[in-house]
Design a protein around this motif. Structure first.
Motif, mmCIF file in Angstrom:
data_model
loop_
_atom_site.group_PDB
_atom_site.id
_atom_site.type_symbol
_atom_site.label_atom_id
_atom_site.label_comp_id
_atom_site.label_asym_id
_atom_site.label_seq_id
_atom_site.Cartn_x
_atom_site.Cartn_y
_atom_site.Cartn_z
ATOM 1 N N VAL A 198 17.614 -3.872 12.310
ATOM 2 C CA VAL A 198 17.791 -4.658 11.080
ATOM 3 C C VAL A 198 16.677 -5.705 11.018
ATOM 4 N N ILE A 199 16.015 -5.768 9.861
ATOM 5 C CA ILE A 199 15.005 -6.825 9.656
ATOM 6 C C ILE A 199 15.595 -7.817 8.657
ATOM 7 N N LYS A 200 15.703 -9.067 9.092
ATOM 8 C CA LYS A 200 16.302 -10.081 8.219
ATOM 9 C C LYS A 200 15.258 -11.170 7.934
ATOM 10 N N PRO A 201 14.779 -11.234 6.668
ATOM 11 C CA PRO A 201 13.821 -12.313 6.354
ATOM 12 C C PRO A 201 14.547 -13.654 6.376
ATOM 13 N N LEU A 202 13.949 -14.652 6.986
ATOM 14 C CA LEU A 202 14.636 -15.946 7.098
ATOM 15 C C LEU A 202 14.044 -16.999 6.167
ATOM 16 N N LYS A 203 12.884 -16.685 5.583
ATOM 17 C CA LYS A 203 12.274 -17.715 4.725
ATOM 18 C C LYS A 203 12.190 -17.309 3.261
ATOM 19 N N HIS A 204 12.551 -16.052 2.970
ATOM 20 C CA HIS A 204 12.463 -15.595 1.573
ATOM 21 C C HIS A 204 13.888 -15.436 1.070
ATOM 22 N N GLU A 205 14.344 -16.366 0.260
ATOM 23 C CA GLU A 205 15.752 -16.376 -0.135
ATOM 24 C C GLU A 205 16.180 -15.110 -0.878
ATOM 25 N N LEU A 206 15.276 -14.550 -1.662
ATOM 26 C CA LEU A 206 15.690 -13.437 -2.518
ATOM 27 C C LEU A 206 15.742 -12.102 -1.776
ATOM 28 N N LYS A 207 14.985 -12.020 -0.663
ATOM 29 C CA LYS A 207 14.912 -10.713 0.012
ATOM 30 C C LYS A 207 16.142 -10.468 0.864
ATOM 31 N N GLU A 208 16.698 -9.280 0.683
ATOM 32 C CA GLU A 208 17.874 -8.881 1.459
ATOM 33 C C GLU A 208 17.431 -8.356 2.827
ATOM 34 N N GLN A 209 18.351 -8.361 3.775
ATOM 35 C CA GLN A 209 18.038 -7.710 5.053
ATOM 36 C C GLN A 209 18.050 -6.193 4.862
ATOM 37 N N GLN A 210 17.287 -5.490 5.672
ATOM 38 C CA GLN A 210 17.276 -4.026 5.521
ATOM 39 C C GLN A 210 17.311 -3.351 6.893
ATOM 40 N N THR A 211 17.908 -2.149 6.894
ATOM 41 C CA THR A 211 17.944 -1.366 8.129
ATOM 42 C C THR A 211 16.828 -0.335 8.054
ATOM 43 N N VAL A 212 15.993 -0.316 9.088
ATOM 44 C CA VAL A 212 14.840 0.612 9.062
ATOM 45 C C VAL A 212 14.807 1.419 10.363
ATOM 46 N N SER A 213 14.069 2.519 10.345
ATOM 47 C CA SER A 213 13.908 3.301 11.575
ATOM 48 C C SER A 213 12.989 2.522 12.528
ATOM 49 N N ILE A 214 13.021 2.873 13.815
ATOM 50 C CA ILE A 214 12.164 2.168 14.789
ATOM 51 C C ILE A 214 10.689 2.363 14.416
ATOM 52 N N GLU A 215 10.357 3.576 13.937
ATOM 53 C CA GLU A 215 8.967 3.831 13.510
ATOM 54 C C GLU A 215 8.564 2.862 12.398
ATOM 55 N N ASP A 216 9.467 2.684 11.400
ATOM 56 C CA ASP A 216 9.163 1.758 10.290
ATOM 57 C C ASP A 216 9.125 0.307 10.774
ATOM 58 N N LEU A 217 9.963 0.015 11.791
ATOM 59 C CA LEU A 217 9.935 -1.342 12.364
ATOM 60 C C LEU A 217 8.544 -1.618 12.948
ATOM 61 N N TYR A 218 8.009 -0.608 13.668
ATOM 62 C CA TYR A 218 6.681 -0.775 14.262
ATOM 63 C C TYR A 218 5.632 -1.012 13.168
ATOM 64 N N SER A 219 5.720 -0.217 12.070
ATOM 65 C CA SER A 219 4.725 -0.366 10.990
ATOM 66 C C SER A 219 4.850 -1.747 10.353
ATOM 67 N N PHE A 220 6.110 -2.175 10.134
ATOM 68 C CA PHE A 220 6.351 -3.493 9.541
ATOM 69 C C PHE A 220 5.718 -4.589 10.414
ATOM 70 N N TYR A 221 5.943 -4.480 11.727
ATOM 71 C CA TYR A 221 5.481 -5.520 12.659
ATOM 72 C C TYR A 221 3.950 -5.548 12.735
ATOM 73 N N LYS A 222 3.355 -4.340 12.731
ATOM 74 C CA LYS A 222 1.879 -4.267 12.792
ATOM 75 C C LYS A 222 1.266 -4.963 11.591
ATOM 76 N N ALA A 223 1.968 -4.887 10.438
ATOM 77 C CA ALA A 223 1.401 -5.430 9.191
ATOM 78 C C ALA A 223 1.655 -6.928 9.001
ATOM 79 N N LEU A 224 2.381 -7.539 9.915
ATOM 80 C CA LEU A 224 2.718 -8.959 9.716
ATOM 81 C C LEU A 224 1.491 -9.868 9.755
#
Ligand code: HAM
Length: 411
Positions: free
Chosen positions: A385-411
Motif C-alpha cells: 500500500v502506498i499512502k501519500p502523506l502530504k497530498h490531501e486529495l490523493k487516496e492510498q493505493q494498492t500496487v504490485s511489488i513491481e509497480d512499487l519499485y517503479s514508483f520508488y525509482k521515480a521519486l
C-alpha cells in the motif's frame, strides 16, 4: 559541548549537522583545498610557542595532562598550530598548500551559551603565498559559506595589523597612551595592558572603550598598500555580504600579523563571532620551519548551526511500515531493494513492534512524504500500500511489488 543529537531541531532534515558539515566540505573541495587530519593530542609546548603565552587560550584554557613519560600533553585548542607542526615535520614548508580540516577542539572556558569546553571547528589554511590573492580567496570562501546557508544579519569585519614591526610600534603607542590611565582600567584590562596590549581594544568594559576613543589607531601605523587591500576586499565582496573595515578588530591568538577578519551575527548573543582568521606569516619559522607566508580561518560549527535553518524541500522521505511480523525478512528485503534503487530518498523503517497507528505517528513526526505499508495480506498477494502523506486529495493505493519499485525509482 552540548550533546549534539539531531532530534527536535532538525528543521525536518534527516540530520542538520551532517548536512552542514557535508556542504561546508563541498565548498572546501570546490575551491580545490585538500584535507589534512592532525592528532587531537599534541605536545603542550606547541601551543605556547604558537598561539602565544599571553593569549587567554594558553594562559588558562589549555586542557593538559602528563603522559606515562611525564611529558605534558594538550588536547588541541585549535587547528592551525598542528597544521604548521605537521608541515614543518614533513619538510613541506618550501611548497604552497591549500588545506582544510574539521573536528573537535578543547578550551577550558567557563561554559555558557556559544562557549563550550569541547566544540567543533571547520578550518582552512593557505600556506606559502604572500599577501594578496590568498586574502581574496579566503573571504570568497567565507562569502560562499554565508551564501550557501543563506545566513542573514551577519557582518564580516576586516582589519590589517601591519607588519610585525608595525604591530610592535602600534602596541608601544597604545601602552604609552593607556599608561597614565592605568588606575582607571579594570583588573582584566590592566593585566592585558602589559601582557597583550592589543587585546585591550577588545575590552567589554564601557569605561575602557570610552578611553580608547582617543587612543592611537592601527590605521596610522600600517602602510597604504594595507589600507588599499582592505578597501579592495570590501569593494569586491560587498554585494554578497556586509563587510566593514574595523580598525579596532584584534584577534585572541598571538600569531597574527597583516590581514585579520571575523564574521559576527547579532542573533548569537554575547558570543557573536562564528568565524575568524587572518594572516600569520611568522608561525612556521617560529615552530622551527622556514619563513612561510600563511593565512587561514576557522568556523565554529555549534555557533554556526544556530544560525542555519535548513528546509527539507529536496530530500524525499518515505516511512516503510511492516505489520506482518512473521514475514518481516521478506518485507525487509523489499526495503533493501528500494533503498538500492533510489539513493536520493531517505527510507525509514520503524524497527520496533507496534500498531499501524503508532507507526503512522512516527511517519508524520518524521515529516515523511509517503508511507509504504506491508501487512500479511499484501505480502501474500505480493502487493504493497502506498499512502501519500502530504497530498490531501490523493487516496492510498494498492500496487504490485513491481509497480512499487517503479514508483520508488521515480521519486
Ligand atoms: P578562533 O577565533 O579562536 O580562531 O576560533 C574560531 C571559531 O571557533 C570562533 O569564531 C568560534 O566560532 C569557535 N569557537 C572558539 N572557541 C569556542 C568555544 N569555546 N565554544 C564554541 N565555539 C568556539 C582559531 O581557532 C584560529 N585557529 C583560526 C585560524 C585558522 N586562524 C588562522 N587559521
Amino acid at each position: 559541548m552540548p550533546d549534539l543529537y539531531d532530534d527536535g531541531d532538525m528543521n525536518n532534515m534527516p540530520s542538520k549537522l551532517f548536512e552542514i558539515e557535508r556542504r561546508i566540505k563541498n565548498i572546501f573541495i570546490n575551491y580545490s583545498f585538500q584535507e589534512i587530519r592532525t592528532p587531537i593530542l599534541e605536545d603542550a609546548n606547541l601551543f605556547k610557542r604558537s598561539v602565544g603565552s599571553s593569549s587567554d587560550i594558553v594562559n588558562k584554557e589549555i586542557y593538559s595532562f602528563n603522559d606515562r613519560n611525564e611529558k605534558i600533553i594538550a588536547m588541541r585548542p585549535e587547528g592551525t598550530a598542528s597544521v604548521i607542526r605537521s608541515i614543518v615535520e614533513k619538510k613541506l614548508d618550501h611548497l604552497s598548500h591549500k588545506l582544510w580540516y574539521m573536528g573537535p577542539m578543547w578550551r577550558y572556558e567557563r561554559p555558557q551559551k556559544g562557549r563550550y569546553r569541547q566544540f567543533n571547528q571547520a578550518g582552512m589554511e593557505i600556506l606559502g603565498i604572500q599577501e594578496g590573492l590568498p586574502e581574496f580567496e579566503m573571504i570568497s570562501v567565507v562569502c560562499s559559506v554565508i551564501q550557501e546557508f543563506e545566513i542573514k544579519n551577519c557582518l564580516i569585519k576586516i582589519n590589517h595589523l601591519g607588519t610585525k614591526q608595525d604591530k610592535e610600534a602600534f602596541c608601544k603607542a597604545l601602552v604609552n597612551f593607556l599608561e597614565p590611565y592605568k588606575k582607571e582600567l579594570n583588573e582584566k584590562d590592566f593585566e592585558r595592558l602589559h601582557k597583550n596590549p592589543l587585546r585591550v581594544l577588545d575590552s567589554k568594559n564601557a569605561e575602557t572603550q570610552n578611553l580608547l576613543k582617543k587612543a592611537p589607531s592601527i590605521k596610522d601605523f600600517i602602510d597604504k598598500s594595507a589600507i588599499n587591500l582592505l578597501n579592495s576586499i570590501k569593494k569586491q565582496f560587498s554585494d554578497i555580504c556586509d563587510i566593514e573595515i574595523d580598525y579596532s578588530l584584534v584577534r585572541g591568538l598571538d600569531y597574527y600579523s597583516g590581514f585579520v577578519f571575523e564574521a559576527i551575527s547579532s542573533e548569537l548573543g554575547a558570543q557573536d563571532s562564528f568565524l575568524g582568521g587572518g594572516r600569520y606569516d611568522h608561525l612556521c619559522s617560529q615552530l622551527g620551519g622556514k619563513e612561510m607566508p600563511a593565512i587561514g580561518m576557522a568556523l565554529g560549527l555549534e555557533r554556526f548551526s544556530n544560525l542555519v535553518t535548513l528546509t527539507n524541500n529536496k530530500i524525499k522521505m518515505v516511512s516503510f511500515i511492516i505489520l506482518a511480523s512473521n514475514l518481516e525478512p521478506k518485507a525487509y528485503k523489499i526495503a533493501h531493494d528500494l533503498r538500492s534503487f533510489n539513493k536520493a530518498v531517505v527510507l525509514d523503517i520503524s524497527l520496533a513492534e507496534g500498531s499501524l497507528k503508532s507507526k503512522m505517528r512516527r511517519a508524520n513526526k518524521n515529516n515523511a512524504d509517503y508511507a509504504i505499508i506491508l501487512g500479511e495480506e499484501e505480502l501474500e498477494s505480493e502487493t504493497a500500500v502506498i499512502k501519500p502523506l502530504k497530498h490531501e486529495l490523493k487516496e492510498q493505493q494498492t500496487v504490485s511489488i513491481e509497480d512499487l519499485y517503479s514508483f520508488y525509482k521515480a521519486l
